[in-house]
Structure formats: structure tokens, C-alpha cells
Design an enzyme around this catalytic site. Structure first.
Site, short mmCIF file in Angstrom:
data_model
loop_
_atom_site.label_atom_id
_atom_site.label_comp_id
_atom_site.label_asym_id
_atom_site.label_seq_id
_atom_site.Cartn_x
_atom_site.Cartn_y
_atom_site.Cartn_z
CG HIS A 54 7.10 -28.63 8.01
ND1 HIS A 54 7.37 -29.93 8.41
CD2 HIS A 54 7.46 -27.84 9.05
CE1 HIS A 54 7.87 -29.92 9.64
NE2 HIS A 54 7.93 -28.66 10.05
CE LYS A 96 -12.36 0.01 0.05
NZ LYS A 96 -12.10 0.91 1.20
CD GLU A 108 -3.14 -0.85 2.12
OE1 GLU A 108 -3.98 0.06 1.93
OE2 GLU A 108 -3.16 -1.59 3.12
#
Length: 354
Positions: free
Chosen positions: A253, A347, A237
Site C-alpha cells: 500500500h 552512550k 550490529e
């Protein structure tokens, strides 16, 4: 890059004054501690068995920080919910804290309604918007937040207010107020060092090393996974650059094997290791061994850590250091750290869908 260059970059690109927003971090903590010391809930919260924090982006990271800080003392689980829905176990025994800086985050408002339908208990944290309107209609408790910042730059408010709620409702001891106040005082001095770009400082040094790379950030499952998450988000951001994160021991892992192919591409990556002295000794050993195993692969490896009197203070200093790193990288990338244009466009497009 000398002092005059950075001064000119700030003048040219920091149009939203993110410099002062980041520097206000310890003041946000102090203000919020004072606010919550006198806060009294108007509603009763009884038989609470779990806590669910609703939020997205900068409004959710405060919940993650609280989850880490409180994990050794809070006797019930704290879960952060980044979704339109809430889990089926949410009930009248759940305390839901809806955190939306703007008060208009659509995922949070949707999850709010879902949790309300399940009979949950509510507290809202917001500057206003639809969330404040709905909470007022239902006579829920509302914790007001100071407006005028980017949500991610209000993290000092968001996590401290959350801790204040847990203290005032008896889920955390009151000694946390003193811990937060002491940490904030220490960070004031630290902020002075990191914000002074006229002399060498740690944030500037790290920023220069991460330029023109794609950082891969590794924290620990015990504590610093939230710092790694914060760093990835702030680089995206503020600095407008890609980054990735994982944590030890889980990384050992699976992801450790991903550093095997395309060596020329991997040279464009950097690794940021974020240990803490409170981590499990085996996790610290895994970080050291993994760093050595991967030493010839990325373009650069960096270790971030901060000194402090306790785990809480070190974590908050790390978060503050990371915010300054992302700020200086924004300047070096010649972008304004404040606007999030793609997020706003998304948005806008989502608002067209009914």
C-alpha cells in the site's frame, strides 16, 4: 571462498567468539525452560488487563518474538515499549516486564520509573545493574539472566524467560514448555548444519548472495515481521551493514511504488522475502505477485523459509538462520561481529548530558 579462508577469517576477526554465542541459541532455550519450570512469583498479579515489555535493542527483540508466538493464545495484549515513557493507559492493571540485559539501559530505567509512578505491577529481567538494584529496593520479582554475552546474542534467554513468565502466571498454557523444548532439540541439529562452514549450507549461500548489496527485508504481518526486524538489526550490529525492512500486506500500500525511480541505484539493493506457511493465503499471494512485479529491479531476490513441525519451531529456526547469515557476512565484510563501537560512543556522549 573455501574452508581455509573462512577458518582464517574467524581467527582474524571473531575476537569476541560470536560463533559460540550464536551456536548456544538452543542451549539458551533449554536452560531457560528448566529455570522457569521451577520459578514461583513472590508477588501476586491480579486483574492484569495488559502486558507491557520495556526494552531496547537486543533486550526488546525477545518481547517482539513472544508477542508473535503468543498472539493466538494469550487473551490480553502484549506491547513492546521502546521509549523513555510509557503510554497513559498503564495502570495497576498492567504487568510491566522490564527487560535490560545490562540493567543499565537508560530508556528502560526511565520508562520503569514512569510506569512505577502509574502504579503498575513489575517483573525485572536482567543480569544486574541499576534495574536489579531498583527492583530489589521495591521487592519486585527479578528473573536473573546469564551474563557474559552481547544482549542481541542472549535472545534465546530473553524470549524464553518471557514466555516462562506468561506460562507461570497463567497467560499461556503449560504446553508451551513442551513446544519450546521440542523446538530447541530440532534447532540443535539445525545449528550443527549452519555452523559447519566446511560444507555448503544455507546461511553461507545466502550470505554470499547478499555481499555488496543493501538488503531490503519483507516479512508478513502474521508471523515473520519479527524475523525481518531481527535480520535488519543483526545485519547492522553483527555485519556492520545497512538494511531495511517492511512487511506484507502494508508494503503493498506504499513502498511497492518506491521501486520505480533511480534504477541504477536500485540494482545495489537485494530483496529478502520471509514467508511462513501459516500466513494468510492472501498475504502469501501478495508476496509471490510482488516478487514477480519487482523481479527486474534489485540485484538479487532471495526467499528465506524453514521447515518445522509448527509455527513456533519454524520461527525460531528462521531467527537462528538469520543470526548465522549475519555472522558469515561479518566475516566476508572483514569486521568483528561482537563490538558495537558507535553504540558505545553514543552512550558515552549521552552520559555527558544531564
Amino acid at each position: 571462498m573455501n574452508q581455509n579462508n573462512i577458518t582464517e577469517l574467524i581467527r582474524q576477526f571473531d575476537n569476541g567468539d560470536m560463533f559460540e554465542a550464536i551456536r548456544s541459541f538452543p542451549a539458551q532455550i533449554i536452560h531457560s525452560v528448566d529455570q522457569m519450570k521451577s520459578w514461583e512469583a513472590k508477588n501476586h498479579f491480579e486483574n492484569i488487563q495488559n502486558i507491557l515489555v520495556l526494552g531496547m535493542g537486543g533486550s526488546a527483540i525477545g518481547g517482539d518474538i513472544v508477542k508473535v508466538i503468543a498472539q493466538n493464545d494469550c487473551k490480553i495484549p502484549i506491547i513492546v515499549n521502546r521509549s523513555y515513557r510509557v503510554p497513559s493507559w498503564v495502570s495497576q492493571n498492567t504487568l510491566v516486564i522490564a527487560s535490560s540485559y545490562s540493567g543499565n539501559t537508560e530508556e528502560t530505567l526511565s520508562a520503569y520509573q514512569d510506569a512505577k509512578d502509574r502504579g503498575a505491577n513489575f517483573i525485572a529481567m536482567t543480569t544486574g545493574g541499576k534495574l536489579a538494584e531498583l527492583a530489589n529496593m521495591s521487592e519486585y520479582d527479578i528473573i536473573p539472566m546469564i551474563s557474559g554475552l552481547q544482549p542481541r546474542a542472549a535472545v534465546g534467554y530473553s524470549f524464553t524467560l518471557l514466555i516462562g513468565i506468561l506460562i507461570r502466571l497463567g497467560f499461556l498454557p503449560t504446553s508451551y514448555f513442551d513446544l519450546l523444548s521440542a523446538a530447541a532439540q530440532s534447532i540443535i541439529d539445525y545449528a550443527g548444519l549452519l555452523s559447519d562452514y566446511t560444507v555448503p549450507n544455507h546461511a553461507l549461500d545466502v550470505s554470499r548472495q547478499l555481499m555488496n548489496t543493501i538488503p531490503v527485508i519483507y516479512g508478513s504481518e502474521d508471523t515473520t515481521w519479527v524475523a525481518a526486524l531481527r535480520m535488519r538489526g543483526q545485519l547492522a550490529e553483527n555485519s556492520k551493514m545497512m538494511a531495511f525492512h517492511h512487511h506484507i500486506p502494508e508494503m503493498n500500500h506504499n513502498e511497492i511504488e518506491g521501486w520505480g525511480s533511480y534504477p541504477e541505484l536500485l540494482k545495489n539493493l537485494s530483496i529478502v522475502w520471509i514467508p511462513d506457511e501459516s500466513d494468510h493465503s492472501r498475504s502469501l499471494a501478495r508476496m509471490d505477485i510482488t516478487e514477480n512485479l519487482l523481479s527486474s529491479i534489485p540485484g538479487v531476490q532471495i526467499k528465506l523459509n524453514c521447515e518445522g513441525n509448527n509455527r513456533l519451531e519454524r520461527l525460531l529456526k528462521l531467527i537462528h538462520l538469520i543470526d548465522w547469515i549475519s555472522y558469515y557476512l561479518a566475516l566476508f565484510n572483514q569486521v568483528d561481529p561482537s563490538p558495537v563501537n558507535r553504540i558505545m560512543k553514543l552512550k558515552s556522549k549521552m552520559s555527558e548530558i544531564r
